[in-house]
Structure formats: structure tokens, C-alpha cells
Design a protein around this motif. Structure first.
Motif: not given
Length: 184
Positions: A153-154, A157-159, A162-163, A166
Motif C-alpha cells: 500500500g505504501e 500510494g493506497c491503504s 486497497a492493496a 487489488k
């Protein structure tokens, strides 16, 4: 000598102790090579891209703050190196080193089992190559490189959630492509 963490070593590189980058290279070259090889199936290109990552890390060392995970920062750099390479070389044919695997002879029942397994692996590799780059990348990071979703996520650029979503969607797409290839 006490072994320094990756973050501590990179902070030393940032402050001008460039020889510490060699220690980081030795610790992470295999992981990066595996990442690139899983992305492009070409050993020579993968080796070059690993070198490019460390050159870029040296060039942009001032962006490393030491607050987050070194691994996440390193793989974010690796992702950028990979994108830049394929953006510059998008018309280049991508050859697979997988075709150079040698088969060893075993007795018949072992040979059939090995051939079936090799067929499945080959099919999985073909399915991975059919995935869009972003989906292939998240599967490689999460499943092959076993990087934590918080770090992924880092990088993206997402939480963390969210990762995970995906990765789940990419895995479902991979499953569909694999089944299509298997049935064709």
C-alpha cells in the motif's frame, strides 16, 4: 560488528557513506532480481535493472526519510526503474528464458508427473504474462516476494485494505486467464 538495519544503512548512505550501499546491494540483489525476472522473464535485463535500482537509489538517496520501510522504498524505486525501462524499450521483443529449461530423464511415472507439473507452471507463466502490468506486479510483490500489504500500500500510494483488494482482483483475473488457457 553489530548488523545494522536496512533503514540505518540507507541513512548512512544518505549522509555520505556510499560504501554502505554495497551492503544493501548484497542483502537485496536476489530479491530484486526475482522481482524483475518474474516481471519480464529475461535474466540479462533483470540483472541490468537490479543495477539500475541501486544507481537510482544512490542518485535519489535524499528522498529516503527512514520513517517507513526500506523494503517499500526500494521496491517503489524498482517499480519506477521497471516502468522507465519498458517505456523506453516498448517496441523491443520480450523473449522468455523459460524456453531454455533442460529436462532430465527420470523413470516413466516420475517423468509424467514432472511433465504435468512443468505444463502447469508454463501455463501459469503464460497466464501471468497476459495480466496487465499493474496486476502482475501486485501478485509478484504479494505472493512471490511475500511483501506485507501495508508495505505494498505504501508503494502504491493506497491503504493496506486497497492493496489487498487489488491483489484479490488480480488473483481472480489470473485464475480466469489460467482456466481459459487450460481449456483451449
Amino acid at each position: 560488528m553489530q548488523q545494522l538495519t536496512d533503514n540505518a544503512l540507507m541513512l548512512k548512505v544518505k549522509s555520505g557513506e556510499f560504501d554502505k550501499l554495497g551492503l544493501l546491494y548484497e542483502r537485496h540483489k536476489k530479491r530484486l532480481f526475482g522481482f524483475f525476472y518474474n516481471m519480464n522473464n529475461n535474466a540479462a535485463i533483470s540483472e541490468d535493472l537490479v543495477q539500475n535500482v541501486f544507481v537510482r537509489m544512490l542518485k535519489y538517496r535524499y528522498t529516503f526519510t527512514g520513517e517507513g520501510s526500506y523494503s517499500a522504498w526500494m521496491f517503489k524505486t524498482a517499480r519506477n526503474v521497471n516502468y522507465d525501462y519498458y517505456r523506453k524499450n516498448k517496441n523491443e521483443n520480450r523473449h522468455s528464458d523459460l524456453d531454455s529449461v533442460e529436462y532430465k530423464l527420470y523413470d516413466d511415472k516420475d517423468l509424467n508427473s514432472i511433465m504435468d507439473q512443468n505444463d502447469s507452471v508454463s501455463l501459469l507463466n503464460r497466464a501471468m504474462q497476459k495480466l496487465p502490468l499493474e496486476k502482475r506486479e501486485i501478485l509478484i510483490l504479494s505472493k512471490y516476494k511475500e511483501i506485507k500489504f501495508s508495505e505494498i500500500g505504501e508503494m502504491l500510494g493506497c491503504s493496506e485494505g486497497a492493496a489487498k483488494v487489488k491483489a484479490h482482483r488480480a488473483l481472480n483475473d489470473l485464475r480466469s486467464i489460467f482456466l481459459q488457457l487450460e481449456n483451449s
